[in-house]
Design a protein around this motif. Structure first.
Motif, PDB file in Angstrom:
ATOM      1  N   LEU A 281     136.524 121.145 141.315  1.00 37.73           N
ATOM      2  CA  LEU A 281     136.839 119.597 141.092  1.00 37.73           C
ATOM      3  C   LEU A 281     137.502 118.937 142.247  1.00 37.73           C
ATOM      4  O   LEU A 281     138.598 119.421 142.802  1.00 37.73           O
ATOM      5  CB  LEU A 281     137.708 119.785 139.982  1.00 37.73           C
ATOM      6  N   ARG A 282     136.915 117.836 142.871  1.00 39.93           N
ATOM      7  CA  ARG A 282     137.439 117.285 143.906  1.00 39.93           C
ATOM      8  C   ARG A 282     137.563 115.546 143.544  1.00 39.93           C
ATOM      9  O   ARG A 282     138.697 115.277 144.223  1.00 39.93           O
ATOM     10  CB  ARG A 282     136.448 117.333 145.084  1.00 39.93           C
ATOM     11  N   SER A 283     137.146 115.093 142.675  1.00 43.01           N
ATOM     12  CA  SER A 283     137.329 113.840 142.562  1.00 43.01           C
ATOM     13  C   SER A 283     137.211 113.312 140.995  1.00 43.01           C
ATOM     14  O   SER A 283     136.517 114.020 140.197  1.00 43.01           O
ATOM     15  CB  SER A 283     136.175 112.784 143.082  1.00 43.01           C
ATOM     16  N   LEU A 284     137.950 112.424 140.472  1.00 42.45           N
ATOM     17  CA  LEU A 284     137.758 111.793 139.013  1.00 42.45           C
ATOM     18  C   LEU A 284     137.478 110.445 139.012  1.00 42.45           C
ATOM     19  O   LEU A 284     137.518 109.568 140.077  1.00 42.45           O
ATOM     20  CB  LEU A 284     139.209 112.167 138.660  1.00 42.45           C
ATOM     21  N   CYS A 285     137.186 109.948 137.906  1.00 48.00           N
ATOM     22  CA  CYS A 285     136.971 108.606 137.603  1.00 48.00           C
ATOM     23  C   CYS A 285     137.493 108.555 136.006  1.00 48.00           C
ATOM     24  O   CYS A 285     136.875 109.217 135.061  1.00 48.00           O
ATOM     25  CB  CYS A 285     135.573 108.284 137.744  1.00 48.00           C
ATOM     26  N   TYR A 286     138.347 107.824 135.764  1.00 48.78           N
ATOM     27  CA  TYR A 286     138.890 107.331 134.387  1.00 48.78           C
ATOM     28  C   TYR A 286     138.244 106.277 133.977  1.00 48.78           C
ATOM     29  O   TYR A 286     137.872 105.139 134.581  1.00 48.78           O
ATOM     30  CB  TYR A 286     140.449 106.879 134.270  1.00 48.78           C
ATOM     31  N   SER A 287     137.402 106.525 132.761  1.00 53.63           N
ATOM     32  CA  SER A 287     136.661 105.500 132.005  1.00 53.63           C
ATOM     33  C   SER A 287     136.999 105.140 130.746  1.00 53.63           C
ATOM     34  O   SER A 287     136.686 105.818 129.979  1.00 53.63           O
ATOM     35  CB  SER A 287     135.119 106.023 132.162  1.00 53.63           C
ATOM     36  N   GLY A 288     137.965 103.934 130.740  1.00 54.49           N
ATOM     37  CA  GLY A 288     138.393 103.359 129.440  1.00 54.49           C
ATOM     38  C   GLY A 288     138.383 102.134 129.484  1.00 54.49           C
ATOM     39  O   GLY A 288     137.336 101.431 129.898  1.00 54.49           O
ATOM     40  N   ALA A 289     139.398 101.479 129.148  1.00 55.92           N
ATOM     41  CA  ALA A 289     139.661  99.866 129.344  1.00 55.92           C
ATOM     42  C   ALA A 289     139.461  99.539 130.600  1.00 55.92           C
ATOM     43  O   ALA A 289     139.240  98.243 131.078  1.00 55.92           O
ATOM     44  CB  ALA A 289     141.100  99.469 128.556  1.00 55.92           C
ATOM     45  N   ASN A 290     139.912 100.631 131.475  1.00 57.41           N
ATOM     46  CA  ASN A 290     139.638 100.062 133.086  1.00 57.41           C
ATOM     47  C   ASN A 290     138.637 101.506 133.639  1.00 57.41           C
ATOM     48  O   ASN A 290     138.771 102.506 133.099  1.00 57.41           O
ATOM     49  CB  ASN A 290     141.105 100.236 133.871  1.00 57.41           C
ATOM     50  N   LEU A 291     138.030 101.068 134.649  1.00 54.18           N
ATOM     51  CA  LEU A 291     137.166 102.065 135.349  1.00 54.18           C
ATOM     52  C   LEU A 291     138.148 102.430 136.703  1.00 54.18           C
ATOM     53  O   LEU A 291     138.197 101.400 137.382  1.00 54.18           O
ATOM     54  CB  LEU A 291     136.056 101.445 135.598  1.00 54.18           C
ATOM     55  N   VAL A 292     138.449 103.643 136.879  1.00 57.81           N
ATOM     56  CA  VAL A 292     139.625 103.750 137.890  1.00 57.81           C
ATOM     57  C   VAL A 292     138.861 105.209 138.722  1.00 57.81           C
ATOM     58  O   VAL A 292     139.324 106.379 138.027  1.00 57.81           O
ATOM     59  CB  VAL A 292     141.123 104.120 137.484  1.00 57.81           C
ATOM     60  N   PRO A 293     138.564 104.872 139.999  1.00 59.95           N
ATOM     61  CA  PRO A 293     138.171 106.283 140.796  1.00 59.95           C
ATOM     62  C   PRO A 293     139.339 106.740 141.249  1.00 59.95           C
ATOM     63  O   PRO A 293     140.207 106.149 141.656  1.00 59.95           O
ATOM     64  CB  PRO A 293     137.400 105.546 141.960  1.00 59.95           C
ATOM     65  N   VAL A 294     139.440 108.217 141.236  1.00 61.99           N
ATOM     66  CA  VAL A 294     140.810 108.794 141.723  1.00 61.99           C
ATOM     67  C   VAL A 294     140.201 109.751 142.706  1.00 61.99           C
ATOM     68  O   VAL A 294     139.270 110.717 142.572  1.00 61.99           O
ATOM     69  CB  VAL A 294     141.355 109.518 140.477  1.00 61.99           C
ATOM     70  N   CYS A 295     140.830 109.796 144.099  1.00 63.42           N
ATOM     71  CA  CYS A 295     140.627 110.632 145.081  1.00 63.42           C
ATOM     72  C   CYS A 295     138.931 110.774 145.305  1.00 63.42           C
ATOM     73  O   CYS A 295     138.457 111.877 145.414  1.00 63.42           O
ATOM     74  CB  CYS A 295     141.071 112.076 144.825  1.00 63.42           C
ATOM     75  N   ALA A 296     138.437 109.720 145.261  1.00 64.33           N
ATOM     76  CA  ALA A 296     136.971 109.667 145.178  1.00 64.33           C
ATOM     77  C   ALA A 296     136.102 109.587 146.556  1.00 64.33           C
ATOM     78  O   ALA A 296     136.472 108.903 147.293  1.00 64.33           O
ATOM     79  CB  ALA A 296     136.475 108.452 144.372  1.00 64.33           C
ATOM     80  N   THR A 297     135.471 110.444 146.756  1.00 59.57           N
ATOM     81  CA  THR A 297     134.712 110.637 148.163  1.00 59.57           C
ATOM     82  C   THR A 297     133.439 109.621 147.954  1.00 59.57           C
ATOM     83  O   THR A 297     133.119 109.452 146.988  1.00 59.57           O
ATOM     84  CB  THR A 297     134.155 111.940 148.307  1.00 59.57           C
ATOM     85  N   PRO A 298     133.076 109.527 148.986  1.00 59.28           N
ATOM     86  CA  PRO A 298     131.530 108.512 148.982  1.00 59.28           C
ATOM     87  C   PRO A 298     130.783 109.138 148.121  1.00 59.28           C
ATOM     88  O   PRO A 298     129.872 108.477 147.139  1.00 59.28           O
ATOM     89  CB  PRO A 298     131.275 108.498 150.473  1.00 59.28           C
ATOM     90  N   GLU A 299     130.435 110.532 147.974  1.00 57.48           N
ATOM     91  CA  GLU A 299     129.340 111.136 147.110  1.00 57.48           C
ATOM     92  C   GLU A 299     129.721 111.040 145.662  1.00 57.48           C
ATOM     93  O   GLU A 299     128.931 110.741 144.930  1.00 57.48           O
ATOM     94  CB  GLU A 299     129.276 112.649 147.730  1.00 57.48           C
ATOM     95  N   ALA A 300     131.126 111.184 145.346  1.00 56.03           N
ATOM     96  CA  ALA A 300     131.413 111.103 144.122  1.00 56.03           C
ATOM     97  C   ALA A 300     131.240 109.856 143.642  1.00 56.03           C
ATOM     98  O   ALA A 300     131.103 109.461 142.424  1.00 56.03           O
ATOM     99  CB  ALA A 300     132.966 111.491 144.171  1.00 56.03           C
ATOM    100  N   VAL A 301     131.651 108.665 144.416  1.00 60.06           N
ATOM    101  CA  VAL A 301     131.609 107.178 143.822  1.00 60.06           C
ATOM    102  C   VAL A 301     130.054 107.046 143.739  1.00 60.06           C
ATOM    103  O   VAL A 301     129.990 106.323 142.524  1.00 60.06           O
ATOM    104  CB  VAL A 301     131.995 106.274 145.173  1.00 60.06           C
ATOM    105  N   ARG A 302     129.124 107.510 144.500  1.00 61.07           N
ATOM    106  CA  ARG A 302     127.689 107.308 143.914  1.00 61.07           C
ATOM    107  C   ARG A 302     127.424 107.808 142.705  1.00 61.07           C
ATOM    108  O   ARG A 302     126.803 107.352 141.766  1.00 61.07           O
ATOM    109  CB  ARG A 302     126.820 107.696 145.026  1.00 61.07           C
ATOM    110  N   ALA A 303     127.985 109.118 142.585  1.00 61.95           N
ATOM    111  CA  ALA A 303     127.655 109.904 141.317  1.00 61.95           C
ATOM    112  C   ALA A 303     128.420 109.120 140.022  1.00 61.95           C
ATOM    113  O   ALA A 303     127.723 108.817 138.952  1.00 61.95           O
ATOM    114  CB  ALA A 303     128.183 111.182 141.260  1.00 61.95           C
TER     115      ALA A 303
END
Length: 281
Positions: free
Chosen positions: A59-81
């Protein structure tokens, strides 16, 4: 060499791995970390899903998806995903917020299907300090808001939110969720104000809080009292409480165009260490 990657919704059993990612950047990740430390990864308790991006089984990156969408330690590849998953799910959040670079890329990928946004704040300096104000005397009249003062603090909170975000928090559900959040912070002893003759002159809250970092939010001075340095002395007081009672590092982020606020925070001792970005719907 081929790299195997995958994205999935995390489960409660993934908590340790998720916290390891979150705690790698305690200041930038304070908001999401504070939620996870209280609620774990159960979507109902967390108020949303936590997406995880894995490379080679780790596990390398996270994204919280709730009232806000928040990328966490997100690499470019993770952002695309994460963008692919968010696009398929459809927009359910009221904002995208996070470190400026991955958030900007996330918005670039989502804008064709999610846009237009109501407002985009592309550069919001992230400021932090780990020591009390050296050159500003804390306002001795700034104190914790009491539970029986909800009717006093709420108008100031609504005014701050409306001024900052551009819409009233009382819209939609009549303000029930917003009032519950204000009450939660008051009950936790993390709402502070200077109150004169039943009126809030200055206020701020310690919103996100972990054992390593906390975040000051909702800084507001009543319009008729602005220009008197109350934001500086008030912030110095809240900073003193935060360092003594909450966490060893205190952060905030501010709109880059708010030059007076940025200058006031620097005088209190905050320094810029990065930038956030917010996309408001």
């Amino acid at each position: 060499m081929l790299t195997q990657t995958t994205t999935r919704v995390l489960e409660p059993s993934d908590l340790g791995a998720a916290l390891a990612v979150l705690e790698s950047e305690p200041v930038a990740n304070a908001f999401v970390t504070s939620r996870v430390q209280v609620a774990g990864l159960d979507p109902w308790r967390l108020g949303g899903e936590m997406w995880g991006w894995y490379a080679d089984g780790r596990l390398r990156s996270l994204c919280y998806s709730g009232a806000n969408l928040v990328p966490v330690c997100a690499t470019p590849e993770a952002v695309r995903a994460f963008a692919d998953r968010a696009r398929r799910a459809g927009r359910r959040c009221s904002s995208i917020v996070g470190p400026a670079e991955p958030t900007a890329e996330l918005w670039r990928l989502l804008e064709p299907s999610w846009g237009p946004a109501r407002d985009v704040r592309a550069h919001q300096p992230l400021m932090v300090t780990d020591r009390p104000a050296a050159d500003v005397e804390p306002d001795p009249q700034v104190r914790r808001v009491r539970k029986d003062e909800m009717d006093v603090i709420m108008p100031a909170c609504v005014a701050m939110f409306t001024e900052e975000v551009g819409i009233s928090p009382m819209a939609g559900d009549g303000g029930l969720l917003y009032q519950a959040r204000v009450a939660e912070l008051v009950g936790a002893g993390r709402s502070f104000a200077r109150i004169e003759d039943g009126k809030v002159v200055f206020k701020a809250e310690i919103g996100a809080a972990t054992s390593r970092a906390c975040q000051i939010q909702g800084v507001w001075v009543a319009p008729e009292f602005r220009g008197r340095g109350l934001s500086e002395t008030g912030m110095a007081a809240v900073l003193r409480y935060a360092l003594a009672d909450v966490a060893p590092a205190v952060s905030l982020y501010v709109n880059d165009y708010n030059t007076p606020a940025r200058a006031a925070y620097r005088r209190v001792g905050f320094r810029e260490v990065g930038a956030f970005m917010s996309v408001l719907f």
